[in-house]
Design a protein around this motif. Structure first.
Motif, mmCIF file in Angstrom:
data_model
loop_
_atom_site.group_PDB
_atom_site.id
_atom_site.type_symbol
_atom_site.label_atom_id
_atom_site.label_comp_id
_atom_site.label_asym_id
_atom_site.label_seq_id
_atom_site.Cartn_x
_atom_site.Cartn_y
_atom_site.Cartn_z
ATOM 1 N N LYS A 141 37.594 27.788 -86.635
ATOM 2 C CA LYS A 141 37.543 27.760 -85.173
ATOM 3 C C LYS A 141 38.970 27.861 -84.627
ATOM 4 C CE LYS A 141 34.933 25.525 -81.630
ATOM 5 N NZ LYS A 141 34.790 24.377 -80.842
ATOM 6 N N HIS A 142 39.156 28.559 -83.562
ATOM 7 C CA HIS A 142 40.450 28.740 -82.899
ATOM 8 C C HIS A 142 41.425 29.616 -83.692
ATOM 9 C CE1 HIS A 142 39.044 25.729 -80.212
ATOM 10 N NE2 HIS A 142 39.141 24.750 -81.079
ATOM 11 N N SER A 143 40.968 30.197 -84.795
ATOM 12 C CA SER A 143 41.877 31.032 -85.578
ATOM 13 C C SER A 143 42.350 32.217 -84.732
ATOM 14 C CB SER A 143 41.149 31.539 -86.818
ATOM 15 O OG SER A 143 41.972 32.422 -87.519
ATOM 16 N N GLY B 117 38.931 39.258 -105.986
ATOM 17 C CA GLY B 117 39.606 38.849 -107.213
ATOM 18 C C GLY B 117 41.005 38.315 -106.998
ATOM 19 N N HIS B 118 41.561 38.472 -105.819
ATOM 20 C CA HIS B 118 42.917 37.964 -105.570
ATOM 21 C C HIS B 118 42.869 36.474 -105.245
ATOM 22 C CE1 HIS B 118 45.430 41.834 -104.692
ATOM 23 N NE2 HIS B 118 44.635 41.985 -105.728
ATOM 24 N N LYS B 119 43.972 35.792 -105.607
ATOM 25 C CA LYS B 119 44.053 34.342 -105.374
ATOM 26 C C LYS B 119 44.290 34.038 -103.892
ATOM 27 C CE LYS B 119 46.297 30.510 -107.728
ATOM 28 N NZ LYS B 119 47.382 30.147 -108.630
ATOM 29 N N GLY B 120 45.225 34.772 -103.275
ATOM 30 C CA GLY B 120 45.554 34.531 -101.869
ATOM 31 C C GLY B 120 44.755 35.446 -100.947
ATOM 32 N N SER B 121 44.721 35.103 -99.680
ATOM 33 C CA SER B 121 44.000 35.916 -98.705
ATOM 34 C C SER B 121 45.008 36.589 -97.769
ATOM 35 C CB SER B 121 43.036 35.027 -97.917
ATOM 36 O OG SER B 121 43.744 33.981 -97.309
ATOM 37 N N PHE B 122 44.535 37.318 -96.777
ATOM 38 C CA PHE B 122 45.445 37.851 -95.756
ATOM 39 C C PHE B 122 44.757 37.836 -94.394
ATOM 40 C CE2 PHE B 122 43.894 42.249 -95.063
ATOM 41 C CZ PHE B 122 43.082 42.441 -96.182
ATOM 42 N N GLY B 123 45.577 37.858 -93.345
ATOM 43 C CA GLY B 123 45.026 37.786 -91.994
ATOM 44 C C GLY B 123 45.607 38.892 -91.126
ATOM 45 N N ILE B 124 44.880 39.225 -90.071
ATOM 46 C CA ILE B 124 45.369 40.228 -89.111
ATOM 47 C C ILE B 124 45.280 39.630 -87.715
ATOM 48 C CG2 ILE B 124 45.063 42.554 -88.189
ATOM 49 C CD1 ILE B 124 43.763 43.355 -90.837
ATOM 50 N N VAL B 125 46.421 39.621 -87.032
ATOM 51 C CA VAL B 125 46.472 39.078 -85.673
ATOM 52 C C VAL B 125 46.492 40.271 -84.718
ATOM 53 C CG1 VAL B 125 47.763 37.617 -84.070
ATOM 54 C CG2 VAL B 125 47.814 37.104 -86.513
ATOM 55 N N SER B 126 45.302 40.562 -84.147
ATOM 56 C CA SER B 126 45.207 41.808 -83.365
ATOM 57 C C SER B 126 45.223 41.496 -81.867
ATOM 58 C CB SER B 126 43.949 42.570 -83.761
ATOM 59 O OG SER B 126 42.854 41.684 -83.857
ATOM 60 N N THR B 127 46.298 40.943 -81.434
ATOM 61 C CA THR B 127 46.423 40.546 -80.027
ATOM 62 C C THR B 127 46.237 41.719 -79.077
ATOM 63 O OG1 THR B 127 48.133 39.111 -80.877
ATOM 64 C CG2 THR B 127 47.900 39.197 -78.489
ATOM 65 N N ILE B 128 46.638 42.912 -79.500
ATOM 66 C CA ILE B 128 46.553 44.064 -78.611
ATOM 67 C C ILE B 128 45.161 44.706 -78.669
ATOM 68 C CG2 ILE B 128 47.560 46.334 -78.048
ATOM 69 C CD1 ILE B 128 49.486 43.914 -77.701
ATOM 70 N N THR B 129 44.723 45.056 -79.889
ATOM 71 C CA THR B 129 43.482 45.842 -79.969
ATOM 72 C C THR B 129 42.221 44.992 -79.931
ATOM 73 O OG1 THR B 129 43.530 45.798 -82.385
ATOM 74 C CG2 THR B 129 44.624 47.658 -81.306
ATOM 75 N N ASN B 130 42.345 43.716 -80.289
ATOM 76 C CA ASN B 130 41.132 42.904 -80.403
ATOM 77 C C ASN B 130 41.483 41.436 -80.185
ATOM 78 O OD1 ASN B 130 38.567 42.181 -81.020
ATOM 79 N ND2 ASN B 130 38.771 42.448 -83.232
ATOM 80 N N PRO B 131 41.838 41.071 -78.947
ATOM 81 C CA PRO B 131 42.372 39.722 -78.743
ATOM 82 C C PRO B 131 41.329 38.638 -79.015
ATOM 83 C CG PRO B 131 42.026 40.819 -76.638
ATOM 84 C CD PRO B 131 41.746 41.837 -77.695
ATOM 85 N N PHE B 132 41.852 37.477 -79.386
ATOM 86 C CA PHE B 132 41.009 36.378 -79.903
ATOM 87 C C PHE B 132 41.070 35.232 -78.901
ATOM 88 C CE2 PHE B 132 45.053 37.451 -81.764
ATOM 89 C CZ PHE B 132 45.862 36.518 -81.139
ATOM 90 N N CYS B 133 40.887 35.590 -77.616
ATOM 91 C CA CYS B 133 41.151 34.589 -76.572
ATOM 92 C C CYS B 133 39.939 33.715 -76.260
ATOM 93 C CB CYS B 133 41.611 35.286 -75.294
ATOM 94 S SG CYS B 133 42.988 36.417 -75.564
ATOM 95 N N ASP B 134 38.750 34.109 -76.732
ATOM 96 C CA ASP B 134 37.528 33.401 -76.312
ATOM 97 C C ASP B 134 37.630 31.892 -76.496
ATOM 98 O OD1 ASP B 134 36.691 35.930 -75.943
ATOM 99 O OD2 ASP B 134 35.079 35.909 -77.426
ATOM 100 N N GLU B 135 38.222 31.497 -77.607
ATOM 101 C CA GLU B 135 38.301 30.059 -77.867
ATOM 102 C C GLU B 135 39.743 29.579 -77.832
ATOM 103 O OE1 GLU B 135 36.174 29.022 -81.363
ATOM 104 O OE2 GLU B 135 34.259 29.512 -80.431
ATOM 105 N N CYS B 136 40.539 30.206 -76.987
ATOM 106 C CA CYS B 136 41.963 29.837 -76.967
ATOM 107 C C CYS B 136 42.114 28.348 -76.663
ATOM 108 C CB CYS B 136 42.714 30.658 -75.925
ATOM 109 S SG CYS B 136 44.455 30.238 -75.911
#
Ligand code: SAM
Ligand code: SF4
Ligand code: SF4
Length: 330
Positions: A229-231, A240-259
Motif C-alpha cells: 500500500k502507498h508504494s 529466478g532472481h534473488k532481488g526485485s526491481f521497481g519502476i517509478v512512473s510519475t510521468i506516464t502512470n502516476p501513483f497518486c491515488d493513495e498518496c
C-alpha cells in the motif's frame, strides 16, 4: 471517552502518514537532472531549521499520525551533527528511512544498525565511472561503490534509485537488473521529472513499457509482484532472481491515488506534493511560539488529487515556478 487525535487528511480522504524532511539544500554532487547548470541560490543559514526545530516539528507531525519519516536533501548526510539528529529522531518511535548519494554513508552505517534504520534509498545512476563523473560533475565513483558494498555487507535494506535518461544511462538497465540475480538489492528506475531549471523534456525520458521490454528481451520471464500500500513503484522480479526491481512512473502512470506523502523543506515549508508550487510556512509561526497543528491540518486541504493538477504533458509554466529538486527533497 477517548478523544480521537486529529489526522492529516486531505479533501480526497487520504490520510498523510509519511513525512519527507529535507535536512539541507547543500550537496556534495551536482547531478544535472536535479539542479540547474548555474547552481541554485542557497538558503541563508538562519532560515534553515535547526536540529532542535526539526526534532520538535517531527514530534508535532508524529502526534498528527505520521508514522514514517524519510530524511533527504540536498544530501542529508552532509548536515552538521547528522548523527545526533538521527539518534534523536529514532527516539520518536517513527520508522526512519534515508535517501542518500552514499558518499559519506560509511561514517553512519554502524549508528544506523544501532538505531534500527535499515531502509536506505541509494542514488546511483550508472555503474560506469566516466558516466558518473558526467552526471554528478564530481569524481566520487570509487567511494560511492565502496560504500554501496559496505551497506550490502551490513544487510541494509537497499533500493538503488536510478533516474533514467535517454542516451545517458538507458543502455545500463540490464546491468542493474543483472545485480539482482544473486544480490538482495532493488533497483528502482525513476522516470525523469521536471523541476525548475533542469531542462526537462519527456523525449529524454524512458517509460515503464520501454524498461519492461528491455528487461524481458534479455532476461525472459518477468513476474509482477504485489505492490505494498502507498508504494510509489510498480514492482517486478526476473524469474529466478534473488532481488526485485521497481519502476517509478510519475510521468506516464502516476501513483497518486493513495498518496500519503507530505514534505518539509529545509527552511520549514510544508509542501503537499512534489510538484506543488504553493507552500505553507511552518517555521515562522513555530519560531513565534505559535501552535502549528491547525496550520498543518488546514494546509493539506489544498492538496490536489495528482501532480498538483498537471496532466501527463506537464506544464512548463507550472513546474518552472516550483523549486529545483535539490531544494525540495526527493
Ligand atoms: N542527495 C540525495 C540523493 O541523491 O539520494 C537525496 C536527495 S535527491 C533530490 C533524492 C532523489 O531525487 C534522488 O534519488 C534523485 O535521483 C532524485 N531526483 C532528483 N532529480 C530528479 C528528477 N529530475 N527526476 C527524477 N528523480 C530525480
Ligand atoms: Fe545532490 Fe541528490 Fe540532487 Fe544528486 S540527486 S545533486 S546527490 S541532491
Ligand atoms: Fe503524491 Fe504529488 Fe507524488 Fe502524486 S505527484 S504521489 S500527489 S506527491
Amino acid at each position: 471517552m477517548i478523544e480521537k487525535k486529529p489526522q492529516i487528511i486531505d479533501n480526497f480522504g487520504r490520510p498523510h502518514t509519511y513525512l519527507r524532511i529535507s535536512l539541507t539544500d547543500r550537496c556534495n554532487l551536482r547531478c544535472f537532472y536535479c539542479m540547474p547548470e548555474e547552481g541554485i541560490e542557497l538558503m541563508e543559514k538562519p532560515s534553515i531549521m535547526t536540529l532542535e526545530e526539526i526534532i520538535k516539528m517531527t514530534r508535532t507531525f508524529r502526534d498528527l499520525g505520521v508514522d514514517t519519516v524519510r530524511l533527504t536533501g540536498g544530501e542529508p548526510l552532509v548536515r552538521k551533527n547528522f548523527g545526533y539528529l538521527v539518534e534523536e529522531l529514532a527516539k520518536l518511535g517513527v520508522t526512519l528511512k534515508l535517501t542518500t548519494n552514499g558518499i559519506v554513508l560509511d561514517k553512519y552505517l554502524e549508528l544506523f544498525q544501532k538505531i534500527g534504520l535499515r531502509k536506505i534509498n541509494f542514488s546511483l545512476d550508472t555503474l560506469d565511472k566516466a558516466k558518473s563523473v558526467f552526471i554528478t560533475k564530481r569524481d566520487y565513483y570509487e567511494r560511492i561503490m565502496r560504500n554501496l558494498n559496505m551497506a550490502l555487507d551490513m544487510d541494509m535494506d537497499l533500493k538503488i534509485n536510478i533516474v533514467l535518461i535517454k542516451g545517458v544511462n538507458d543502455n545500463e538497465i540490464n546491468d542493474f537488473i543483472a545485480l539482482t540475480r544473486d544480490k538482495k538489492i532493488t533497483p528502482k528506475f525513476i522516470e525523469f521529472m521536471p523541476f525548475k531549471g533542469n531542462k526537462w523534456d519527456w523525449s529524454k525520458g524512458v517509460s515503464k513499457e520501454e524498461i519492461l521490454k528491455t528487461v524481458g528481451d534479455k532476461f525472459g520471464e518477468i513476474e509482477t509482484l504485489d505492490n505494498p500500500k502507498h508504494s510509489t513503484s510498480t514492482n517486478f522480479r526476473v524469474k529466478g532472481h534473488k532481488g526485485s526491481f521497481g519502476i517509478v512512473s510519475t510521468i506516464t502512470n502516476p501513483f497518486c491515488d493513495e498518496c500519503n506523502r507530505i514534505r518539509l523543506t529545509a527552511d520549514g515549508k510544508m509542501k503537499n506534493c512534489l510538484f506543488a508550487n504553493s507552500e505553507t510556512d511552518l517555521l515562522t509561526p513555530f519560531r513565534n511560539g505559535e501552535k502549528i497543528e491547525n496550520t498543518i491540518l488546514q494546509a493539506i486541504k489544498s492538496k490536489k488529487y495528482s501532480r498538483d493538477g498537471m496532466d501527463v504533458k506537464m506544464d512548463a509554466e507550472h513546474y518552472e515556478q516550483n523549486r529545483s529538486m535539490i531544494s525540495i527533497g526527493g
